[in-house]
Design an enzyme around this catalytic site. Structure first.
Site, PDB file in Angstrom:
ATOM      1  N   HIS A   1     -18.995  18.610   9.360  1.00 28.90           N
ATOM      2  CA  HIS A   1     -18.543  19.989   9.415  1.00 28.90           C
ATOM      3  C   HIS A   1     -18.218  20.398   8.000  1.00 28.90           C
ATOM      4  O   HIS A   1     -17.968  19.556   7.158  1.00 28.90           O
ATOM      5  CB  HIS A   1     -17.316  20.108  10.319  1.00 28.90           C
TER       6      HIS A   1
ATOM      7  N   ILE B   1       8.014   0.326  10.580  1.00 29.28           N
ATOM      8  CA  ILE B   1       7.164  -0.641  11.291  1.00 29.28           C
ATOM      9  C   ILE B   1       6.343   0.079  12.357  1.00 29.28           C
ATOM     10  O   ILE B   1       5.201  -0.271  12.630  1.00 29.28           O
ATOM     11  CB  ILE B   1       8.056  -1.718  11.980  1.00 29.28           C
ATOM     12  N   THR B   2       6.949   1.108  12.948  1.00 31.79           N
ATOM     13  CA  THR B   2       6.344   1.871  14.040  1.00 31.79           C
ATOM     14  C   THR B   2       4.907   2.288  13.735  1.00 31.79           C
ATOM     15  O   THR B   2       4.594   2.706  12.626  1.00 31.79           O
ATOM     16  CB  THR B   2       7.192   3.151  14.275  1.00 31.79           C
TER      17      THR B   2
END
Lengths: 384, 297
Positions: free
Chosen positions: B246, B95-96
């Site tokens: 780039h 979930i983090t």
């Protein structure tokens, strides 16, 4: 976020990737106390590519030329960014220029090693010869040698270039980077290697666990005013509808709907998902209140669309924050269009109705209302 | 996939405020939450859920665990997931939000080697409406039915589920695969899972213009997925933001901040070519699903 060249080179120096003697210049007058012998290269320190073509890199032979060149470079914006610092560096005589990079490929979900035998400012040429090695498993030196071989290197260069790639990879891992790039890596006639330019992109999510990078990153942020607001690209657009939402997907969907319905968003504040409810450390209502303040102090916002889908807080609590905001604020705030779904919806409706704000449950409806209120003929906010 | 109400579920980081709230909600929804882990708080309990210091202690106490749901802070997520894998847990939901990408690279290598399913990070988890809740979904927007939802977004998943519910189309399985730049199980893996899932008759794909995975997904759906798929992609009309170019950008896919009108057009075009209906707005998803399932409006 990209570090500046001189910062990248300091990191290179620490891990023994060869870099030229150099000096940081904060002001053109410091040129007089230059300790590097001429001829010298002066380089604009802006966090963007394409400096050489933009005129941000100049070769100088003496102090008079150097001061003039430094003044020019300090006044030259590159992609909207002015340098705060120049880097003065010794010149280096190269026989060949290589391109090397270690990057995280987000699709492959693996680091990759990149190399081109044709390094330098001609990116088309770099690309044409660019080789890639995917680091599938734990890194080991053979991945670096594999790249060196693919680049067509021969003899001593195979080992010496591989050693540089290994060091770049170590730095990449140790500092949680998105990119370490050396372009060009100069090869001298005697076969010595020198990192002539360096680019390091730090990963924002990992930055907080690298105190040394945090210090560098702060300097970059101070330097480049042009970077302000880049982290929040949905702000300061040319429209007049402000949006407060929870969740980035919902924010994008709401902006899309506004455009589709003929409205023009000013911007969106995302309250985030998976966050804590009331009475916890980072309270939702405080965040909502702050967002309301920010949005209402923007001159360009005529209508504020609040779209919150939430399972933790009841609609009534959210409505209360909005109501108390409108009561405390001295007025002059934009039209509010509130769209909530969830528990205690009826109570929320009543509370908002009492201060003349309509609560809508349907997103399409709320968007349509916001757009019609934002039109030039839309009513000005009434006195309540 | 083990997604039945009997399957045993562990909550890692159960002391985290968000976890404490949702552990109780999951249990109330009918999920078999058998244990929590929070180092230093072993021996305590939350709403009858016993808390352990180590995952292996939880396993030896409550038996083999089918799914763990990780709520620990971002820099501890890799360790938590590795601890779960070491304890033979094969379904991990993170979930983090904001797990460092290189931590995910290490985790995914390990997950591939051990045949572990990783959902997330930055995910709402999985919900089988009216049966099992493995995550932080606001459950009131979800009803049981036969539409599977795969989403890269959080709240937007609920928006689509709510629209489906209003049109009397419930959901079989909803998965939020995560909004972080490097996620575990991919769109493809979930398309395959839902394609094989017997309770799923149609699939709604909810995405935001992101890193180009949508383009290849369209091709995959065309070739491999038999069930009807309907897509909603947010961020199509958002402002284009400039990106620095780039050399490495041209070959390595880095997360794109903002939308590039050209790639947006391309994605839409590939979906059209693959004959996958795209909803213009969330409220149009039910109509397209009904059309695909030949349900009369």
């Amino acid at each position: 976020m990209d570090l500046l060249e001189y910062q990248a080179k300091e990191l290179f120096r620490h891990i023994c990737i060869p870099v030229l003697p150099s000096q940081k210049i904060d002001h053109p007058r410091e040129i007089k106390s230059l300790e590097i012998p001429y001829p010298v290269v002066l380089k604009s320190q802006v966090p963007t590519g394409g400096r050489a073509r933009a005129g941000g890199i100049k070769f100088v032979e003496n102090t008079i030329d150097a001061i003039a060149a430094a003044q020019t470079i300090f006044r030259l914006p590159i992609m909207g960014e002015y340098p705060e610092v120049l880097l003065a560096e010794a010149r280096y005589n190269v026989q060949q220029e290589l391109y090397l990079a270690v990057a995280l490929d987000y699709s492959l979900r693996r680091p990759v090693l990149l190399g081109s035998p044709k390094g330098g400012i001609d990116l088309d040429l770099v690309m044409k010869h660019l080789q890639q090695v995917i680091v599938e498993q734990e890194f080991s030196s053979f991945y670096a040698r594999r790249l060196a071989m693919k680049m067509g290197l021969q003899g001593n260069l195979i080992q010496s270039v591989s050693a540089i790639i290994e060091k770049m990879f170590d730095l990449f891992l140790e500092k949680d980077l998105d990119l370490v790039e050396i372009n060009p890596l100069g090869v001298s006639p005697s076969g010595e290697l020198m990192a002539l330019d360096g680019k390091i992109t730090v990963n924002d999510a990992a930055l907080a666990r690298h105190p040394d990078l945090l210090v560098l990153a702060e300097k970059v942020n101070l330097h480049s005013n042009g970077n302000k607001g880049k982290s929040n690209g949905f702000w300061g657009l040319d429209g007049n509808i402000g949006v407060i939402c929870n969740g980035s997907g919902l924010a994008m969907a709401t902006l899309d709907l506004l455009y589709q319905t003929g409205g023009k968003p000013f911007g969106c504040i995302n309250l985030g998902e998976n966050r804590l409810p009331e009475d916890r450390s980072c309270s939702f209502s405080t965040f909502l209140q702050k967002s309301l303040e920010i949005a209402c102090h923007q001159n360009g916002i005529k209508v504020l669309l609040i779209n919150i889908m939430d399972g933790l807080d009841s609609c009534q609590e959210i409505a209360d924050v909005i109501v108390s905001f409108t009561q405390n604020d001295a007025g002059g705030y934009p039209h509010f269009v509130v769209r909530l779904v969830g528990s205690n919806l009826e109570a929320a409706k009543e509370r908002l109705a009492a201060v003349g704000i309509t609560l809508l449950e349907q997103l399409d409806e709320a968007v349509a209302r916001a757009v019609s209120l934002a039109k030039p003929m839309g009513k000005r906010p009434s006195s309540n | 996939m083990k997604l039945s109400p009997e399957d045993k579920v562990l909550i890692q980081g159960i002391n985290e405020p968000l976890a404490a709230i949702h552990a109780v909600r999951m249990k109330a929804y009918g999920t078999n939450v058998v244990a929590g882990v929070s180092p230093g708080e072993g021996g305590q309990a939350l709403d009858g859920i016993p808390i352990f210091d180590l995952v292996e202690q939880a396993v030896s106490e409550v038996g083999a665990i089918d799914t763990t749901i990780i709520f620990v802070p971002p820099y501890l997520a890799l360790d938590a997931a590795l601890e779960a894998i070491a304890a033979n847990i094969h379904q991990i939901i993170i979930i983090t939000q904001g797990v460092p990408p290189l931590d995910m690279v290490s985790l995914l290598r390990k997950a591939e080697a051990t045949n572990t399913l990783v959902v997330g990070p930055n995910s709402l988890g999985i919900i089988v409406p009216e049966k099992v809740l493995l995550g932080t979904y606001p459950v009131e927007f979800y009803t049981h039915g036969s539409v599977g939802i795969i989403s890269r977004s959080g709240t937007l998943t609920s928006e689509v589920a709510l629209e489906l519910m209003k049109a009397e189309l419930g959901q079989s399985i909803c998965v939020s695969i995560g909004s972080d730049s490097i996620i575990g199980s991919s769109l493809w893996e979930w398309l395959k899972i839902l394609n094989e899932d017997k309770s799923t008759k149609a699939i709604a794909l909810v995405s935001q213009i992101n890193d180009g995975i949508e383009e290849t997904a369209a091709q995959y759906i065309k070739e491999k997925i038999e069930k009807p798929v309907v897509a909603y992609i947010a961020g199509r009309l958002g402002p284009a933001r400039k990106r620095q170019l780039h050399a490495s950008d041209l070959i390595v896919s880095l997360p794109i901040l903002g939308t590039d009108p050209e790639s947006t057009e391309n994605i839409i075009a590939t979906f059209r070519q693959a004959k996958i209906p795209i909803a213009d707005r969330p409220s149009q998803v039910p109509e397209l699903v009904k059309k695909a399932l030949k349900i009369k409006p």
